[in-house]
Structure formats: structure tokens, C-alpha cells
Design an enzyme around this catalytic site. Structure first.
Site, PDB file in Angstrom:
ATOM      1  N   GLU A  88       0.837  -1.193   0.000  1.00 52.47           N
ATOM      2  CA  GLU A  88       0.000   0.000   0.000  1.00 52.47           C
ATOM      3  C   GLU A  88       0.870   1.239   0.000  1.00 52.47           C
ATOM      4  OE1 GLU A  88      -2.640   0.165   3.325  1.00 52.47           O
ATOM      5  OE2 GLU A  88      -3.898   1.724   2.433  1.00 52.47           O
TER       6      GLU A  88
ATOM      7  N   GLU B  31       3.889  10.212  11.273  1.00 50.36           N
ATOM      8  CA  GLU B  31       4.718   9.948  12.453  1.00 50.36           C
ATOM      9  C   GLU B  31       5.052   8.465  12.551  1.00 50.36           C
ATOM     10  OE1 GLU B  31       1.999  11.911  12.352  1.00 50.36           O
ATOM     11  OE2 GLU B  31       3.152  13.761  12.451  1.00 50.36           O
TER      12      GLU B  31
END
Lengths: 398, 385
Positions: free
Chosen positions: A242, A385
Site C-alpha cells: 500500500e 509519524e
């Protein structure tokens, strides 16, 4: 070393262009150009047309085209530029590769053709209310009773769940071990008794994601992919795929094209916005970032064979992180061009019926919603993050 | 499309990297910098032996007929070691002007001397008021019989202190900021009327300011068209900028490695500081800058041979924007992540920081090249075809 596409690649690009103009339903092209939502039937019909030659990203033996990564890249770029159907779907992109890599023969034979011809529409049941960035702490339980599992729990942020026929889920099959080691990968018919899909409306007014509830849902054991409690490794494989495909160069290019098109029709202080040096510099700054991303994507493709041998590639590791930032910057640029005209909110059904400023193309009404929606790019599929945590560990060894 | 190096390019990479590894550590650099010309004459000889000084020149003059990719390979390796020798000045700049603008006699005479390491040259393009505009030329060249008489001041001549001959851009016609009317002259540094004031650069290299007062240059030392040198200057500057981008990528690579090493060894609060998430994310930001810089340098190296000036200049400008931005980003992060030790002269990281910041100022900083790119119509988002 040669950055240019080969003769063969260029011929392939021409072939793709011809294929797209012969096989794209004009209404779908129009809707995509204007940024309107497609119905499930339109997506299915569009997908069937697009995959006449096979699924672009799959090997030939499973109904794929067997194209090289460069060819896949060209195809994707042309599809976005045309535009043809851009939503390649979670069946093709996500669960299909998991099934042909880890699934058994019966699963391959049943599911893959139905994905390839868009009979079945899939959604992804990964995130939960208590398991976002910390995905492995998911709690949805699957308890085995004879020939079936009983599933209880809740998934959230499930894209296209309201269109889906199937949902592939990460479920907890062993609560007593380290959290990554008690997860299994289960295929669930979304119409099974006990499954409820509830829409979530996002800030841009769209309904794209849903909550999915599982209440005493019976799932046959043959729907387990691979081995029980090995689901986390299949999920990591899926997430890698992905993220690899997620640089979004095509999306950003399209946004840049539109920003320039609109800036050529927009006057500020009696002068075209597109001619103003400060605007041109803003555009150029973003073009540099987009070009750097594009070349990095091409380097990652060129390095893919080495990566398959287990060599970590820094270029491909940064694609999702950087790609989402560039996509967001491009959406922001479109907002700059829109200026005060971004104000009116226009639902799809009212497009054309209200008194839009005549100078703006119809798709301009979607710019603000697209901008609001673009904030999700650095959150989904592993937030920026989390990407940084992964890169720090896997690439930098920190 | 392929990004792999050819067999020959791989061998070149290995040999130049081995040379740097064996002979150009940070301690070696400090030693070479203290030697009389401000660099190592012995290393210059090694470059000649390895064929690095012959790289971009055609074989008929003793060269290797290498292209921008070969120069990129060498400059990247040089960047990792922060070399002090006048490679850019002699081989890329002056060598480039001779290669692209020189006549047969000039090339036959001078290129073999560069190749075997016996001639060091420089290019005097900058003037007190020129800033980044290579066409801003006030220095005058007046034709007097078979001579040209040059008068004016040239500043920031990279390695002008050690060059035996300097190629000077001077105005033969037109106004100060016209692109037409510029000529290139090969001037001997001992010519009467030429004075030079050498200086040390911020990053430990050398340069000189040159004053010319009626310096007589023989017609045979005019390089190319006396009024039409600008396209050659501009093209060679694009090649130099591409080479500098590669040098910066070498610096960035090393800065990242040094900083990572520090994060993995330095302990505070009873643990390696690299275990702190805030610092990890900064290290990832550095990696992102490095990889984007590498990509744009590849792009420039592949486009700088392009004869279409607009396409070439767009690509080179875009690369220099990226390198300039990354110089600051990587430089600032690497100092910050080191803390106090990063600010000291005895530690290497600050020297890399100074070099990349000075690279940003050479030929044009990020803002300059961004304006240039915008004026050229931008990169536009068409795909690479």
C-alpha cells in the site's frame, strides 16, 4: 544509467492511451474530471473496462497483466491523466496480492477471478477505535467453534464499506501472547448476519468511510488466510504494498495542472495570477518537490528487484511520507488560486443548478472539499509519524 | 529506464571511493589544508594517475570522453571527503570552457597539460556588482592591433590563487548587462598589469581577487567568438552547478552517516539518544532531504547534456533549488543533533555544514534558481518522455 523511458515503454504508453480512449465510459470520464462521486455500479463497470487485459498489478497466472513495474507506473499515470477510473479498489490492490501470496488453492480459485472482474467489492477492516497508529493492539475477537469462527468487535475508518461485498479483517485469535502474535487474517462476507455498517461523514461532506460492527458473526474457518495467528505478517506485507504505491505523483500532477489552468483564468489586481512572479515561484517550488518525488519513485521502481531480495531501499521508504506532503501542498495551492471563490459549498446534486461565477470550471466547486479531505493523506495508511518511526527503525537502524 | 551504473562507471566509482577512503580522511584533509597551496599536490598527482583529471575531455586530447554521470560519480566521492584540490576550477570550469569554446590549437596545447596534472586553471566570472548574473560584465577588453587590453576587477575566482592561467570573461561590446558582447580570454597570471589577492574561503578552500590594468592578451588567447561567449559560459556554468549538486550529495551522505553514528553512540539520561523519538524523526527528515537531493542531482546529470537550453536550464535550476534548501535543512539538523560538539572546529560535521552552505551560494542560491526556474516557465507537470 538512463532516466528516459525506452522505445518499448513509449510504445506501451501510446497503447495505453488508445486503450483508455476506446474503453472508458464517457460519463465516468466526465464525472471524474469534475470530481464527482461515482456510484457502485459505475465503479464496477469502470473497473471491468479498465481490467479487460487483466489486473495491471497482478501476475498473469492469477488474471493479471504480468506487466513490469515500469509499465504499471505508466498505466497508472495515463489513467490519472485521462482521467479514467482512479479508484483501483482494495480488492485489486490490497487483498488480492495477500490471497495469491498466502492463500490456499481454493481461495485463489474462488476470490481472485471475482476481484479481477469486479464481481466482489472489498473493504479493509484494520483500524479500530482503540487501535489506530497502534494497529497491533486491535481487539476484535474471533473464537473458533468447530467449523467456524465467531467474530465480535468493531472496525472504523473503513473506506467504501457501504459499497463492499466483503471485508478482510485482522482479528484477535489469541489474547494470551505478545499482541502481534495473536492476530489472524479473516475474509468476511459483509452481508453475514450480525454485521452492521454505519456511515461516518467527513469534514468535506463526503461519505467515504464507515464504522463496521460485528456482533456474534459466524465466519467459516475456510475463510482464514494462511495460518492462524500469523495475520500480522500478512498485514505488514499488505501495508508495504500500500505504501509503495502511495507516492501519489499522478494525483499531485493533476492538482498542479488544475491550479495552473485556473490561475490562467484568475485576475488579481488586473493581472493574470499565473503571470505574477510570486505565484510562479510558489508553483516552481512545488514543481521541484514533485519532480524530486517522481524521480525517487522511479528509482524505487528500478530498485524493486533488489528490494525483493531483502535489501532495504531508502528511496521507496520515503514515498508515502513525502507523497502525502506533496499532495497536500498541491491541494493548498489550488486553495490559493480559488481565493474567495472557495466559499460556496455545493453538493454534487446542485452542481450546475446554482449561480456559479461563470468563469470557473465546474470542478472548481470541489477544490475546498478536496483540500479539507487532503489532510487525511498524512493520517491514513500509517500516519506520517508512524512512517517516521518505521523508517528510523528499518532504514536508519535507530 | 535504468538507474544502474554501467560496468565502467562502477569501476570508476570503486576506484575513486577507494582513493578517498585510503588517503582522504578528516585528519588527512586537515593536514593537506595546512600545506602550502592549501591542498595536496600529491593528491592532485593521484587524480592524474587515476585519470580523474582526464574525465570529461575527448580522447584525441588524452581524455576519457566521460559525461555528466562520470563527473557526478567523482564529485560525489569528493564531497564525502570534502576535498580541497582545484578540481572544479581546473577540470569542470576552465576545462569546460576550453572543451566547448576553445579552438584546435588551444585544446591541443592545454588539455593534455590539465590531464597530466601539470596545469591548474581558473575561471574569473564574478565581479563586485555581478552577484549571480554571469552576463553582468564590466571588465573591458579593447582590441589594440593583434592584442586585447583587459582592464577591470574580478572577484571570487575559485582557486585563482594557484592557477597558472585564468580564463577571464570581459566585455568587448555592448552595455554592462548585455548577454552579447562578452568574450573569454586566457590570461597568464604573470602578465604585466595583473595583480591577485589570494584569500581563504569559509569552507577551507582558496580563491583570489584579480585586478587587471591594461593586461595585454594575444589574439591567440581569445577563446571563441569575442562577442558571443555567453552561451558557452552559461552552458559550462550549468555543468559546474550539476557537479556541485553531486558534491553536495556526497557531503549530505556523509553528514547523515556521521550524525546517525553519533545518535547511536552518544548517551544521555542513561540511554542512547537515538532511542528518543524526537531525534529519530529529525534523522528521518534528514534522510528525506538526502534522497530528494539525490533524485534531483540524477535528474540534472541526465538533463545537463541536453542541447535545448530551456529544458537544460529548467532541470539544472530545479536541482540547485533542491540542493540549496537541503543544504540548510540537513546542515541545521546535523549540527542540532550533535549539540555542542557539532559547533567545534575539531569535529568534522561543521566543516561539511560550511561547505554545503557555500555550495548554495555558488552560481546562485536556492532563491535565485527558483526565480530563474519560474521565469523559464517552471518544470511543468508533464511526464518525462
Amino acid at each position: 544509467m538512463d532516466l528516459m523511458f525506452t522505445e518499448g515503454d513509449r510504445a506501451f504508453r501510446e497503447e495505453v492511451r488508445r486503450f483508455l480512449s476506446d474503453n472508458t465510459i464517457p460519463e465516468i470520464r466526465q464525472k471524474l474530471a469534475e470530481g464527482l462521486e461515482l456510484s457502485k455500479d459505475e465503479i464496477a463497470a469502470g473497473t471491468r473496462n479498465l481490467y479487460k487485459k487483466g489486473v495491471p498489478t497482478w501476475p498473469q497466472e492469477y488474471g493479471g497483466t504480468g506487466w513490469t513495474l515500469v509499465q504499471q507506473y505508466i498505466f497508472e499515470e495515463e489513467v490519472r491523466a485521462f482521467p479514467a477510473l482512479v479508484k483501483l479498489g482494495m480488492g485489486q490492490d490490497l487483498v488480492g496480492p495477500v490471497i495469491y501470496t498466502f492463500g490456499n488453492l481454493a481461495q485463489k480459485q474462488y476470490y481472485l477471478p471475482r476481484i479481477a472482474n469486479a464481481t466482489d467489492w472489498w473493504c479493509q477492516g484494520f483500524s479500530e477505535p482503540g487501535a489506530g497508529s497502534d494497529l497491533a493492539s486491535l481487539k476484535t475477537r474471533a473464537v473458533r467453534h468447530g467449523d467456524h469462527y465467531v467474530v465480535d468487535g468493531q472496525k472504523i475508518w473503513t473506506s467504501s464499506a457501504h459499497y463492499a461485498d466483503w471485508i478482510f479483517c485482522l482479528v484477535r485469535t489469541n489474547p494470551d501472547v505478545k499482541k502481534q502474535q495473536g492476530i489472524s487474517f479473516l475474509l468476511i462476507d459483509i452481508k453475514s448476519p450480525g454485521v452492521t455498517v454505519r456511515p461516518i461523514h467527513l469534514i468535506n461532506g463526503s461519505h467515504e468511510v464507515s464504522e463496521v460492527f460485528f456482533d456474534n458473526v459466524h465466519v467459516p474457518v475456510e475463510n482464514l488466510v494462511g495460518e492462524e495467528n500469523k495475520g500480522w505478517s500478512y498485514a505488514k506485507y499488505l501495508l508495504n504494498n500500500e505504501r509503495f504505491g502511495d507516492a501519489g505523483v499522478g494525483i499531485s500532477k493533476e492538482r498542479m495542472r488544475r491550479a495552473l489552468e485556473l490561475a490562467a483564468q484568475t485576475y488579481v489586481g488586473g493581472e493574470r495570477l499565473v503571470d505574477q512572479p510570486s505565484f510562479r515561484e510558489k508553483v516552481a517550488e512545488l514543481e521541484v518537490q514533485l519532480k524530486a518525488l517522481e524521480i525517487t519513485q522511479l528509482r524505487a521502481i528500478a530498485n524493486a528487484s533488489k528490494q525483493q531480495q531483502g535489501v532495504q531501499d531508502p528511496a521507496s521508504s520515503i514515498l508515502k511520507l513525502r507523497g502525502s506532503e506533496v499532495e497536500q501542498a498541491a491541494a493548498e495551492l489550488l486553495m490559493v488560486v480559488m481565493g474567495p471563490n472557495a466559499l460556496p459549498y455545493t453538493p454534487d446534486e446542485e452542481l450546475g443548478s446554482r449561480n456559479e461565477p461563470p468563469i470557473l470550471p465546474r470542478w472548481a466547486a470541489k477544490i475546498a472539499p478536496t483540500y479539507f479531505d487532503s489532510r487525511a493523506a498524512s493520517i491514513y495508511s500509517g500516519s506520517s509519524e508512524i512512517q517516521k518511526n518505521i523508517i528510523a527503525k528499518a532504514i536508519l537502524g535507530l | 529506464m535504468k538507474f544502474d551504473l554501467s560496468e565502467e562507471q562502477r569501476l570508476l566509482t570503486e576506484s575513486v571511493e577507494r582513493l578517498m577512503l585510503d588517503s582522504y580522511g578528516f585528519g588527512d584533509r586537515r593536514k593537506y589544508g595546512g600545506e602550502v597551496p592549501g591542498f595536496s599536490e600529491a593528491m592532485w598527482e593521484r587524480y592524474a594517475e587515476l585519470g580523474l583529471l582526464a574525465l570529461p575531455f575527448s580522447q584525441e586530447y588524452g581524455g576519457f570522453s566521460g559525461g555528466p554521470i562520470e563527473t557526478m560519480i567523482v564529485m560525489e566521492a569528493f564531497g564525502k571527503s570534502l576535498i580541497l584540490e582545484p578540481y572544479l576550477a581546473t577540470v569542470v570550469l576552465a576545462g569546460g570552457l576550453l572543451r566547448r569554446g576553445g579552438n584546435e590549437a588551444q585544446k591541443t596545447e592545454l588539455i593534455p597539460l590539465i590531464v597530466n596534472g601539470r596545469a591548474k586553471l581558473a575561471f574569473a566570472y564574478a565581479e563586485p556588482q555581478s552577484r549571480y548574473d554571469l552576463f553582468h560584465v564590466e571588465t573591458q577588453a579593447k582590441k589594440q592591433g593583434t592584442f586585447w587590453a583587459l582592464s577591470g576587477v574580478k572577484t571570487l575566482v575559485l582557486h585563482g590563487n594557484v592557477a597558472g592561467k585564468i580564463i577571464v570573461s570581459a566585455r568587448t561590446a555592448g552595455g554592462t548587462r548585455e548577454k552579447n558582447g562578452i568574450g573569454l580570454f586566457l590570461v597568464d597570471v604573470h602578465a604585466p598589469g595583473l595583480t591577485r589577492r589570494p584569500f581563504l574561503t569559509q569552507d577551507g578552500l582558496r580563491g583570489a581577487e584579480i585586478a587587471l590594468e591594461n593586461v595585454r592578451v594575444d589574439e591567440s588567447n581569445l577563446i571563441g567568438d569575442p562577442e558571443g561567449a555567453f552561451p558557452v559560459i552559461s552552458r559550462v556554468a550549468d555543468e559546474a552547478v550539476t557537479a556541485l549538486c553531486a558534491e553536495a550529495v556526497g557531503c549530505f551522505t556523509k553528514m547523515q552517516a556521521i550524525t546517525l553514528g553519533y545518535l547511536k553512540t552518544r548517551e544521555q539520561f542513561g540511554t542512547k539518544i537515538g532511542s528518543f523519538q524526537v531525534l529519530q524523526h529529525r534523522a528521518v527528515d534528514m534522510l528525506v532531504e538526502l534522497e530528494q537531493s539525490r533524485s534531483m542531482t540524477l535528474y540534472a546529470a541526465m538533463m545537463v547534456g541536453e542541447d535545448n537550453a530551456i529544458e537544460r536550464e529548467r532541470a539544472v535550476s530545479a536541482a540547485k533549488v533542491q540542493i540549496g534548501r537541503s543544504s540548510k535543512a540537513i546542515g541545521h539538523q546535523s549540527i542540532q543533533l550533535h549539540g555542542g560538539i557539532g559547533m567545534t572546529m575539531e569535529y568534522s560535521i561543521g566543516h561539511y555544514f560550511k561547505r554545503v552552505v557555500m555550495i548554495d551560494t555558488l552560481f546562485g542560491d536556492a532563491d535565485h534558481y527558483l526565480r530563474r526556474l519560474a521565469a523559464l516557465g517552471g518544470l511543468r507537470s508533464e511526464s518525462i518522455n
